[in-house]
Design a protein around this motif. Structure first.
Motif, PDB file in Angstrom:
ATOM      1  N   GLN A  87      -0.231  -4.991  -5.551  1.00 41.61           N
ATOM      2  CA  GLN A  87      -1.204  -4.709  -4.500  1.00 41.61           C
ATOM      3  C   GLN A  87      -2.453  -5.594  -4.631  1.00 41.61           C
ATOM      4  O   GLN A  87      -3.021  -6.040  -3.624  1.00 41.61           O
ATOM      5  CB  GLN A  87      -1.615  -3.238  -4.550  1.00 41.61           C
ATOM      6  N   ARG A 130      -3.902  -7.777  -1.599  1.00 43.66           N
ATOM      7  CA  ARG A 130      -5.256  -7.589  -1.062  1.00 43.66           C
ATOM      8  C   ARG A 130      -6.050  -8.900  -1.158  1.00 43.66           C
ATOM      9  O   ARG A 130      -6.802  -9.250  -0.236  1.00 43.66           O
ATOM     10  CB  ARG A 130      -5.966  -6.454  -1.802  1.00 43.66           C
ATOM     11  N   ASP A 162       0.828  -1.210   0.000  1.00 44.53           N
ATOM     12  CA  ASP A 162       0.000   0.000   0.000  1.00 44.53           C
ATOM     13  C   ASP A 162       0.863   1.261   0.000  1.00 44.53           C
ATOM     14  O   ASP A 162       0.559   2.240  -0.690  1.00 44.53           O
ATOM     15  CB  ASP A 162      -0.922   0.007   1.224  1.00 44.53           C
ATOM     16  N   GLU A 163       1.950   1.232   0.777  1.00 42.20           N
ATOM     17  CA  GLU A 163       2.822   2.413   0.811  1.00 42.20           C
ATOM     18  C   GLU A 163       3.538   2.590  -0.527  1.00 42.20           C
ATOM     19  O   GLU A 163       3.692   3.722  -1.008  1.00 42.20           O
ATOM     20  CB  GLU A 163       3.831   2.309   1.949  1.00 42.20           C
ATOM     21  N   ALA A 176      -7.665  -2.561  -7.547  1.00 40.97           N
ATOM     22  CA  ALA A 176      -6.246  -2.372  -7.853  1.00 40.97           C
ATOM     23  C   ALA A 176      -5.884  -2.942  -9.225  1.00 40.97           C
ATOM     24  O   ALA A 176      -5.207  -2.303 -10.025  1.00 40.97           O
ATOM     25  CB  ALA A 176      -5.388  -3.008  -6.763  1.00 40.97           C
TER      26      ALA A 176
END
Length: 293
Positions: free
Chosen positions: A260, A264, A232-233, A276
């Motif tokens: 991502q 997820r 996420d970052e 995403a």
């Protein structure tokens, strides 16, 4: 650079003793510029000529030109790899490492960093030909040398250490050392976070790359939640970079969105995963329409 090469070629033909080294330098530069615009063949032609000239100069005066030959061999390894000549790339980088090792033994204060850089490159080239063990040996030595250099002069060498740790994580993962890969990745992220806080314009993209890598390393040891945090970052940073400079960073954003989606899905967030991956597909469609090659 094309004009510089043409002018220096003219000068070197008239007076090689005075201008051959300048021509070799400009050819080395030209190779980098041709590679940057996607002219891989032209880049290889330029660097091959630069290496030939530097080899001639180093044979006549090794004290002055041996380091230049090593630098051009490093460049040649990258350009050969770019055209798919993995074996030729390995030959070039192995010679560069041998030269740098010899120079570093004679003068470590000047050439130890060159040896470390060549070993980092050698690890990549060895990995490319399937020599995972040799790649790990090379990157482990590069990390050790750059750690030594960074301890003595962090302002100059900390970023190099972070780069080699990032590479080491990949090489350790390739031989199945998941824990060692995660240790190296975590340290690379920590160092690049420190560097990015001090100079985001230079190091934010590198931090994003290491976070992208860290997500994979955390997933490999079963830390799904930690992998998602890192992913996420990475997406957030690359989105910021792509908004400022889409021509450079849009493909990186697409790659991290693709990553991502997997992270997820792994934690059961099916909707978030779909959001995403849909965005990743849309971005990569846009990129592929502009540059299908």
């Amino acid at each position: 650079i094309d004009e510089a090469v043409a002018l220096r070629r003219q000068l070197a033909e008239a007076n090689p003793g005075a201008f051959l080294s300048d021509l070799a330098m400009s050819l080395n530069n030209q190779a980098g510029q041709r590679a940057a615009v996607g002219d891989r063949v032209g880049a290889l032609v330029a660097i091959d000529e630069a290496v030939a000239f530097y080899r001639k100069l180093a044979e006549a005066n090794p004290g002055v030109f041996l380091s230049d030959l090593a630098g051009s061999l490093n460049n040649q390894a990258n350009q050969r790899a770019a055209v798919g000549d993995r074996a030729g790339a390995l030959v070039a980088i192995d010679e560069a490492v041998a030269i740098c090792r010899k120079m570093a033994e004679a003068n470590p204060g000047v050439f130890l960093s060159d040896l470390a850089g060549s070993l980092n490159n050698q690890a990549n080239q060895r990995a490319a030909v399937g020599d995972r063990g040799g790649a790990l040996v090379a990157i482990d030595e590069a990390v050790a040398l750059r750690r030594q250099l960074a301890e003595a002069n962090p302002g100059v060498f900390l970023s190099d250490l972070a780069m080699s740790l990032h590479n080491q994580a990949n090489q350790r993962a390739a031989v199945g050392d998941r824990v060692g890969a995660l240790v190296a990745s975590d340290e690379a992220v920590a160092l690049r976070r420190q560097l990015a806080e001090a100079n985001p314009g230079v190091f934010l993209s590198e931090l994003a790359g290491s976070l992208h890598n860290q997500a994979g390393r955390r997933a490999a040891v079963g830390d799904r939640a930690g992998a998602l945090v890192a992913s996420d970052e990475a997406v957030a940073l690359r989105r910021q970079l792509a908004e400022a400079n889409p021509g450079v960073f849009l493909s990186d954003l697409a790659g991290s969105l693709n990553n991502q989606a997997g992270r997820r899905a792994a934690v059961g967030d099916r909707v978030g995963a779909l959001v995403a991956i849909d965005e990743a597909v849309a971005l990569r469609r846009q990129l592929a329409e502009a540059n299908p090659g």
